[in-house]
Design a protein around this motif. Structure first.
Motif, PDB file in Angstrom:
ATOM      1  N   ASP A   1      11.157  -8.426   6.325  1.00 17.56           N
ATOM      2  CA  ASP A   1      10.835  -7.250   7.279  1.00 17.56           C
ATOM      3  C   ASP A   1      10.502  -6.004   6.194  1.00 17.56           C
ATOM      4  O   ASP A   1       9.726  -4.825   6.887  1.00 17.56           O
ATOM      5  CB  ASP A   1      12.405  -6.497   8.394  1.00 17.56           C
ATOM      6  N   HIS A   2      11.518  -5.760   5.168  1.00 21.70           N
ATOM      7  CA  HIS A   2      11.532  -4.620   4.490  1.00 21.70           C
ATOM      8  C   HIS A   2      10.220  -3.994   3.168  1.00 21.70           C
ATOM      9  O   HIS A   2      10.616  -3.358   2.232  1.00 21.70           O
ATOM     10  CB  HIS A   2      13.134  -4.240   4.247  1.00 21.70           C
ATOM     11  N   ARG A   3       9.570  -5.290   3.409  1.00 24.07           N
ATOM     12  CA  ARG A   3       8.600  -5.452   2.238  1.00 24.07           C
ATOM     13  C   ARG A   3       7.509  -4.492   3.207  1.00 24.07           C
ATOM     14  O   ARG A   3       6.770  -4.448   3.749  1.00 24.07           O
ATOM     15  CB  ARG A   3       7.554  -6.802   1.739  1.00 24.07           C
ATOM     16  N   PRO A   4       6.376  -3.533   1.985  1.00 25.60           N
ATOM     17  CA  PRO A   4       5.541  -2.859   2.154  1.00 25.60           C
ATOM     18  C   PRO A   4       4.440  -3.608   2.437  1.00 25.60           C
ATOM     19  O   PRO A   4       4.305  -5.236   2.696  1.00 25.60           O
ATOM     20  CB  PRO A   4       5.171  -1.961   0.818  1.00 25.60           C
ATOM     21  N   THR A   5       3.195  -3.615   3.908  1.00 24.02           N
ATOM     22  CA  THR A   5       2.445  -4.131   3.764  1.00 24.02           C
ATOM     23  C   THR A   5       1.305  -3.609   3.185  1.00 24.02           C
ATOM     24  O   THR A   5       0.988  -2.484   2.974  1.00 24.02           O
ATOM     25  CB  THR A   5       2.829  -4.212   5.611  1.00 24.02           C
ATOM     26  N   ALA A   6       0.265  -5.146   3.283  1.00 27.85           N
ATOM     27  CA  ALA A   6      -1.350  -5.053   3.283  1.00 27.85           C
ATOM     28  C   ALA A   6      -2.685  -5.434   4.310  1.00 27.85           C
ATOM     29  O   ALA A   6      -1.560  -6.588   4.574  1.00 27.85           O
ATOM     30  CB  ALA A   6      -1.796  -5.332   1.732  1.00 27.85           C
ATOM     31  N   GLY A   7      -3.098  -4.730   4.541  1.00 24.35           N
ATOM     32  CA  GLY A   7      -3.866  -6.231   5.826  1.00 24.35           C
ATOM     33  C   GLY A   7      -2.674  -5.838   6.961  1.00 24.35           C
ATOM     34  O   GLY A   7      -3.138  -7.168   7.385  1.00 24.35           O
ATOM     35  N   GLY A   8      -1.462  -5.708   7.527  1.00 25.45           N
ATOM     36  CA  GLY A   8      -0.737  -6.221   8.376  1.00 25.45           C
ATOM     37  C   GLY A   8       0.277  -7.129   7.970  1.00 25.45           C
ATOM     38  O   GLY A   8       0.802  -7.314   8.366  1.00 25.45           O
ATOM     39  N   LEU A   9       0.575  -7.277   6.956  1.00 21.16           N
ATOM     40  CA  LEU A   9       1.333  -8.348   6.223  1.00 21.16           C
ATOM     41  C   LEU A   9       1.764  -8.069   5.356  1.00 21.16           C
ATOM     42  O   LEU A   9       1.752  -6.458   4.365  1.00 21.16           O
ATOM     43  CB  LEU A   9       0.749 -10.157   6.243  1.00 21.16           C
ATOM     44  N   PRO A  10       3.113  -8.320   5.449  1.00 20.73           N
ATOM     45  CA  PRO A  10       4.655  -8.011   4.149  1.00 20.73           C
ATOM     46  C   PRO A  10       3.756  -8.023   2.701  1.00 20.73           C
ATOM     47  O   PRO A  10       2.748  -9.902   2.181  1.00 20.73           O
ATOM     48  CB  PRO A  10       5.742  -8.456   4.298  1.00 20.73           C
ATOM     49  N   VAL A  11       4.177  -7.974   1.565  1.00 23.22           N
ATOM     50  CA  VAL A  11       3.594  -8.066   0.422  1.00 23.22           C
ATOM     51  C   VAL A  11       5.181  -8.653  -0.110  1.00 23.22           C
ATOM     52  O   VAL A  11       5.860  -7.603  -0.605  1.00 23.22           O
ATOM     53  CB  VAL A  11       2.837  -6.869  -0.207  1.00 23.22           C
ATOM     54  N   PRO A  12       4.848  -9.571  -1.091  1.00 23.86           N
ATOM     55  CA  PRO A  12       6.544  -9.588  -1.973  1.00 23.86           C
ATOM     56  C   PRO A  12       5.909  -9.094  -3.108  1.00 23.86           C
ATOM     57  O   PRO A  12       4.859  -9.026  -3.602  1.00 23.86           O
ATOM     58  CB  PRO A  12       5.272 -11.980  -2.385  1.00 23.86           C
ATOM     59  N   PHE A  13       7.492  -9.033  -3.339  1.00 23.23           N
ATOM     60  CA  PHE A  13       7.774  -8.252  -4.479  1.00 23.23           C
ATOM     61  C   PHE A  13       7.118  -8.301  -5.978  1.00 23.23           C
ATOM     62  O   PHE A  13       6.893  -7.558  -6.550  1.00 23.23           O
ATOM     63  CB  PHE A  13       8.847  -7.908  -4.626  1.00 23.23           C
ATOM     64  N   ALA A  14       6.889 -10.286  -6.382  1.00 23.08           N
ATOM     65  CA  ALA A  14       6.264 -10.422  -7.011  1.00 23.08           C
ATOM     66  C   ALA A  14       4.592 -10.322  -7.142  1.00 23.08           C
ATOM     67  O   ALA A  14       3.672 -10.449  -8.294  1.00 23.08           O
ATOM     68  CB  ALA A  14       5.936 -11.541  -7.471  1.00 23.08           C
ATOM     69  N   CYS A  15       4.208  -9.994  -6.104  1.00 23.76           N
ATOM     70  CA  CYS A  15       2.923  -9.035  -6.002  1.00 23.76           C
ATOM     71  C   CYS A  15       2.657  -8.471  -5.592  1.00 23.76           C
ATOM     72  O   CYS A  15       1.796  -7.725  -5.394  1.00 23.76           O
ATOM     73  CB  CYS A  15       1.948 -10.256  -4.737  1.00 23.76           C
ATOM     74  N   GLU A  16       3.282  -7.376  -6.372  1.00 23.93           N
ATOM     75  CA  GLU A  16       3.414  -5.004  -6.176  1.00 23.93           C
ATOM     76  C   GLU A  16       3.269  -5.321  -7.576  1.00 23.93           C
ATOM     77  O   GLU A  16       4.674  -5.258  -8.025  1.00 23.93           O
ATOM     78  CB  GLU A  16       4.283  -4.941  -4.967  1.00 23.93           C
ATOM     79  N   ASP A  17       2.291  -3.911  -7.797  1.00 27.11           N
ATOM     80  CA  ASP A  17       2.495  -3.696  -9.447  1.00 27.11           C
ATOM     81  C   ASP A  17       3.545  -2.591  -9.786  1.00 27.11           C
ATOM     82  O   ASP A  17       3.585  -1.399  -8.269  1.00 27.11           O
ATOM     83  CB  ASP A  17       1.225  -3.586  -9.758  1.00 27.11           C
ATOM     84  N   ASP A  18       3.892  -2.278 -10.286  1.00 28.03           N
ATOM     85  CA  ASP A  18       5.356  -1.159 -10.761  1.00 28.03           C
ATOM     86  C   ASP A  18       4.417   0.362  -9.775  1.00 28.03           C
ATOM     87  O   ASP A  18       4.921   1.527  -9.896  1.00 28.03           O
ATOM     88  CB  ASP A  18       5.710  -0.299 -12.172  1.00 28.03           C
ATOM     89  N   GLY A  19       2.373   0.350 -10.222  1.00 27.23           N
ATOM     90  CA  GLY A  19       2.164   1.456  -9.717  1.00 27.23           C
ATOM     91  C   GLY A  19       1.390   1.478  -7.685  1.00 27.23           C
ATOM     92  O   GLY A  19       1.638   2.914  -7.129  1.00 27.23           O
ATOM     93  N   GLY A  20       2.636   0.689  -7.062  1.00 22.29           N
ATOM     94  CA  GLY A  20       2.384   0.956  -5.971  1.00 22.29           C
ATOM     95  C   GLY A  20       1.371  -0.299  -5.450  1.00 22.29           C
ATOM     96  O   GLY A  20       1.680  -0.148  -4.218  1.00 22.29           O
TER      97      GLY A  20
END
Length: 139
Positions: free
Chosen positions: A6-25
């Motif tokens: 729930d607290h993860r950022p989303t892309a396409g309406g779905l949460p993105v896991p921490f490991a799939c987000e780069d340091d630039g966002g």
């Protein structure tokens, strides 16, 4: 969804896991960011929620990774693994570091793991569970 997603950022309406987000966002469900994967292993943080890991540790991936005992997605909390698989497996597609949706997933719980660093520049890291507690298939 659980609080872990729930607290993860989303892309396409779905949460993105921490490991799939780069340091630039930048956000991408299908690719594990190598720097984040290494950070998860060395700092003992969850590849889904980004919080400190506790035992048991879980790994998930396609059945072929389970058979080989080498996983491309970094270590995660067991509840985070279950929440991510519950969300992403039924919708198929490229998620959780997988470019193609696996037909069967494997979930392994373990007491520890080894980080396998790439032998060639540009290759990804992998993780080998040790002290395996349980292995199960997820469809």
């Amino acid at each position: 969804m659980t609080v872990a997603l729930d607290h993860r950022p989303t892309a396409g309406g779905l949460p993105v896991p921490f490991a799939c987000e780069d340091d630039g966002g930048a956000l991408d469900h299908a690719h594990v960011v190598k720097r984040r994967a290494i950070r998860c292993a060395l700092s003992r943080i969850c590849g889904i929620c980004g919080e400190t890991l506790s035992r048991p540790i879980a790994f998930f991936g396609p059945e072929s990774e389970g058979d080989a005992g080498l996983f491309t997605f970094p270590p995660v909390h067991l509840p985070c693994a279950n929440a991510a698989l519950d969300l992403f497996v039924p919708i198929g597609g490229s998620h959780l570091g997988q470019v193609e949706a696996p037909l069967r997933w494997t979930l392994v719980t373990t007491g520890g793991f080894d980080l396998i660093r790439p032998t060639r520049r540009g290759d990804g890291v992998t993780f080998r569970p040790n002290s395996v507690i349980e292995t199960r298939s997820v469809e």
